[in-house]
Scaffold this motif. Structure first.
Motif, mmCIF file in Angstrom:
data_model
loop_
_atom_site.group_PDB
_atom_site.id
_atom_site.type_symbol
_atom_site.label_atom_id
_atom_site.label_comp_id
_atom_site.label_asym_id
_atom_site.label_seq_id
_atom_site.Cartn_x
_atom_site.Cartn_y
_atom_site.Cartn_z
ATOM 1 N N VAL A 1 -6.350 -76.771 20.976
ATOM 2 C CA VAL A 1 -7.719 -77.021 21.409
ATOM 3 C C VAL A 1 -8.550 -76.973 19.786
ATOM 4 O O VAL A 1 -9.254 -77.519 19.704
ATOM 5 C CB VAL A 1 -8.315 -76.194 22.346
ATOM 6 C CG1 VAL A 1 -9.938 -76.383 22.632
ATOM 7 C CG2 VAL A 1 -7.586 -76.454 23.790
ATOM 8 N N LYS A 2 -8.126 -76.091 19.277
ATOM 9 C CA LYS A 2 -8.801 -75.386 17.918
ATOM 10 C C LYS A 2 -8.565 -76.838 16.643
ATOM 11 O O LYS A 2 -9.428 -77.139 16.002
ATOM 12 C CB LYS A 2 -8.497 -74.289 17.455
ATOM 13 C CG LYS A 2 -9.299 -73.707 16.239
ATOM 14 C CD LYS A 2 -10.810 -73.336 16.588
ATOM 15 C CE LYS A 2 -11.628 -73.016 15.312
ATOM 16 N NZ LYS A 2 -12.850 -72.859 15.624
ATOM 17 N N SER A 3 -7.149 -77.232 16.963
ATOM 18 C CA SER A 3 -6.830 -78.041 15.983
ATOM 19 C C SER A 3 -7.059 -79.486 16.070
ATOM 20 O O SER A 3 -7.305 -80.422 15.201
ATOM 21 C CB SER A 3 -5.254 -77.859 15.549
ATOM 22 O OG SER A 3 -4.884 -76.446 15.346
ATOM 23 N N PHE A 4 -6.800 -80.076 17.344
ATOM 24 C CA PHE A 4 -7.042 -81.429 17.327
ATOM 25 C C PHE A 4 -8.603 -81.700 18.116
ATOM 26 O O PHE A 4 -8.841 -81.042 18.938
ATOM 27 C CB PHE A 4 -5.903 -81.849 18.533
ATOM 28 C CG PHE A 4 -4.679 -81.790 18.070
ATOM 29 C CD1 PHE A 4 -4.194 -82.965 17.577
ATOM 30 C CD2 PHE A 4 -3.931 -80.578 18.148
ATOM 31 C CE1 PHE A 4 -2.807 -82.711 17.083
ATOM 32 C CE2 PHE A 4 -2.562 -80.610 17.540
ATOM 33 C CZ PHE A 4 -2.018 -81.790 16.960
ATOM 34 N N SER A 5 -9.092 -82.813 17.627
ATOM 35 C CA SER A 5 -10.275 -83.199 18.190
ATOM 36 C C SER A 5 -10.219 -83.939 19.293
ATOM 37 O O SER A 5 -9.556 -84.988 19.440
ATOM 38 C CB SER A 5 -10.981 -83.919 17.144
ATOM 39 O OG SER A 5 -12.251 -84.493 17.456
ATOM 40 N N LEU A 6 -10.844 -83.457 20.477
ATOM 41 C CA LEU A 6 -10.978 -84.314 21.735
ATOM 42 C C LEU A 6 -11.792 -85.672 21.609
ATOM 43 O O LEU A 6 -11.057 -86.575 21.870
ATOM 44 C CB LEU A 6 -11.980 -83.478 22.753
ATOM 45 C CG LEU A 6 -12.065 -84.091 24.112
ATOM 46 C CD1 LEU A 6 -10.833 -84.607 24.728
ATOM 47 C CD2 LEU A 6 -12.820 -83.441 25.074
ATOM 48 N N VAL B 1 -9.202 -87.918 25.930
ATOM 49 C CA VAL B 1 -8.644 -87.147 26.991
ATOM 50 C C VAL B 1 -7.276 -87.014 27.002
ATOM 51 O O VAL B 1 -6.448 -86.087 27.042
ATOM 52 C CB VAL B 1 -9.378 -87.274 28.183
ATOM 53 C CG1 VAL B 1 -8.861 -86.218 29.127
ATOM 54 C CG2 VAL B 1 -10.968 -86.816 27.952
ATOM 55 N N VAL B 2 -6.736 -88.420 27.162
ATOM 56 C CA VAL B 2 -5.187 -88.517 27.678
ATOM 57 C C VAL B 2 -4.355 -87.926 26.528
ATOM 58 O O VAL B 2 -3.377 -86.910 26.891
ATOM 59 C CB VAL B 2 -4.917 -89.962 28.051
ATOM 60 C CG1 VAL B 2 -3.463 -89.986 28.286
ATOM 61 C CG2 VAL B 2 -5.644 -90.471 28.944
ATOM 62 N N ARG B 3 -4.551 -88.242 25.202
ATOM 63 C CA ARG B 3 -3.784 -87.949 24.174
ATOM 64 C C ARG B 3 -3.966 -86.438 24.072
ATOM 65 O O ARG B 3 -2.990 -85.443 23.545
ATOM 66 C CB ARG B 3 -3.955 -88.484 22.829
ATOM 67 C CG ARG B 3 -3.647 -90.042 22.753
ATOM 68 C CD ARG B 3 -3.764 -90.481 21.541
ATOM 69 N NE ARG B 3 -3.102 -89.955 20.401
ATOM 70 C CZ ARG B 3 -3.234 -90.354 19.075
ATOM 71 N NH1 ARG B 3 -4.315 -91.062 18.733
ATOM 72 N NH2 ARG B 3 -2.425 -89.705 18.393
#
Length: 459
Positions: free
Chosen positions: A399-404, A409-411
């Motif tokens: 959650v901290k590393s990857f940007s939503l 959402v799916v990826r």
């Protein structure tokens, strides 16, 4: 877009949900409190068998201190802080030397990253600074008033016999090489580390504050192109560790109770020279850990630096294992060093031995089902708590590393599931590294491949 406070509240709620689910599923908490007939392990497995099972279960608690630090750190401090705001003028900041240490095996990588970091510093408003590249081999950097290249002579020796990166760092402190004043600051980076505007502002705030001689900030591993998804997702745990344990020990206690990492380290020149990297062979494999514990012993204080920097996870599984093995061996040498008092390295030692005994604690996953034993409700609760927090660390790291907004959402959900699926892989890798590290040669410094070249496609 959610505010940082709302993101933090949702993260805390998710952490609580994960803990509760894990507690109920594993039996740490039970809806039905009616007493049921329990087996007597001492009768069923015999005295020796039961004793071994209880000892294996107790090994799990070696990781409790760092789990508690991670839990508290991730909850009491905003885990999703807003953009770093400067607390003073960059013009008033003391001189900052950004020091990059490399063997010189990847000159093009160093040149590219030096140029990127130089531009990032200028964009962020940093004025009084210089980038210094320290290498065992000539890099051939383009002459620039803000860039200095230092080549460590092949015949240079430290008085204590320090080797590897510690040798290069100590060379920079020699009177004939050093150009910095005692009140200047040094930012230590690895050759692959990339600065961000937030990290530059965080460094400026840290040095303008001037209350602490040493500092460290967050590093993430999933930025730009991901080379190896398995190792990157496995490293999501390290991101959570930075925001939990590392942040708590530096922000609340201002001490490296569990040590520190070797990159994104900010030091004051006078303090660094006093501590030094001239710490012999035992201080050369994990020179960052030895340096932190020595500074702790000498009474220096630390703080957490806001903002994040970017790095890449190892590109291959072989490099991943080698990296973990070196860390384990280096930290073990520090823990066993007579130069560091026991009271200063107590938590580090407990943490290190929780790592060393990982093959034993991992066996509980199988033995808990095959050979169940009766424990007090508190022990069952704590064992489940340790497992739940460690599992959530992977979720938080993603959650901290990857940007939503960047992945969708799916990826994004796939990344979280991927991180959780790497847990068994990570357990295997860590266990291999532990066994290899214990029985392998200790004074070695394996450097992972830092340069990724895109495959050439012939048309």
């Amino acid at each position: 877009m959610l505010s940082s406070i709302m993101k933090h509240i949702l993260h805390c709620c998710l952490l609580l949900v994960v803990i509760l689910i894990f507690e109920f599923v594993s039996g740490g908490l039970q809806w039905n409190t009616n007493k049921t007939e329990q087996l007597d392990p001492w009768v069923r497995y015999g005295f020796v068998g039961a004793l071994i099972l209880y000892l294996l279960r107790s090994v799990t608690f070696l990781s409790l201190p760092q789990v508690l630090f991670n839990f508290v750190g991730l909850t009491i401090y905003n885990a999703f802080p807003d953009k770093v705001v400067l607390k003073g003028s960059p013009l008033l900041a003391p001189f900052i030397c950004i020091r990059i240490v490399t063997r010189g095996d990847y000159p093009q990588l160093v040149k590219t990253n030096v140029n990127r970091n130089l531009n990032k510093c200028i964009e962020a408003g940093l004025e009084n600074f210089q980038i210094e590249v320290v290498s065992d081999k000539p890099i051939g950097l383009v002459p620039h008033r803000r860039i200095r290249e230092i080549v460590v002579p092949a015949n240079y020796r430290t008085s204590s016999g320090a080797l590897f990166k510690a040798r290069a760092l100590q060379y920079c402190l020699e009177n004939s090489v050093n150009e910095l004043a005692d009140h200047d600051w040094i930012v230590h980076l690895d050759e692959e580390t990339l600065m961000t505007e937030n990290s530059v502002r965080g460094i400026l705030n840290f040095v303008l504050d001037g209350k602490h001689q040493f500092g460290q900030g967050l590093i993430t591993y999933a930025n730009e192109d991901v080379v190896n998804w398995i190792t990157t997702l496995a490293d999501s745990f390290r991101v959570a560790d930075d925001m939990g344990k590392l942040r708590l020990q530096f922000t609340m206690f201002h001490k490296p109770l569990f040590s520190m990492k070797g990159s994104y380290v900010v030091t004051q020149m006078a303090a660094e020279r006093e501590v030094s990297f001239n710490n012999g062979l035992d201080g050369s494999v994990a020179e960052d850990c030895f340096f932190a514990m020595k500074a702790f012993t000498q009474g220096y204080t630390f703080n957490f630096v806001d903002g994040e920097m970017w790095e890449k996870s190892p590109f291959t599984l072989w490099d991943f294992v080698q990296q973990r093995k070196r860390w384990l061996q280096g930290i073990l040498l520090v823990v066993h060093s007579k130069a560091i008092p026991l009271k200063k390295k107590l938590l580090l030692g407990i943490s290190c031995y929780s790592w060393i005994t990982m093959p034993l604690s991992t066996s509980n996953i199988v033995l808990a089902g095959l050979c169940p034993i009766s424990c007090s409700p508190l022990i069952d609760f704590l064992c489940a708590f340790i497992g739940a927090v460690n599992i959530y660390m992977y979720v938080f790291g993603v959650v901290k590393s990857f940007s939503l907004y960047r992945f969708g959402v799916v990826r994004f959900i796939f990344c979280i599931c991927g991180a959780l699926s790497t847990i068994p892989f990570n357990l295997i890798i860590e266990n291999v590294a532990v066994i290899w590290g214990i029985f392998g040669k200790k004074h070695k410094f394996y450097v992972v491949n830092k340069e990724y070249k895109l495959p050439v496609v012939l048309v």
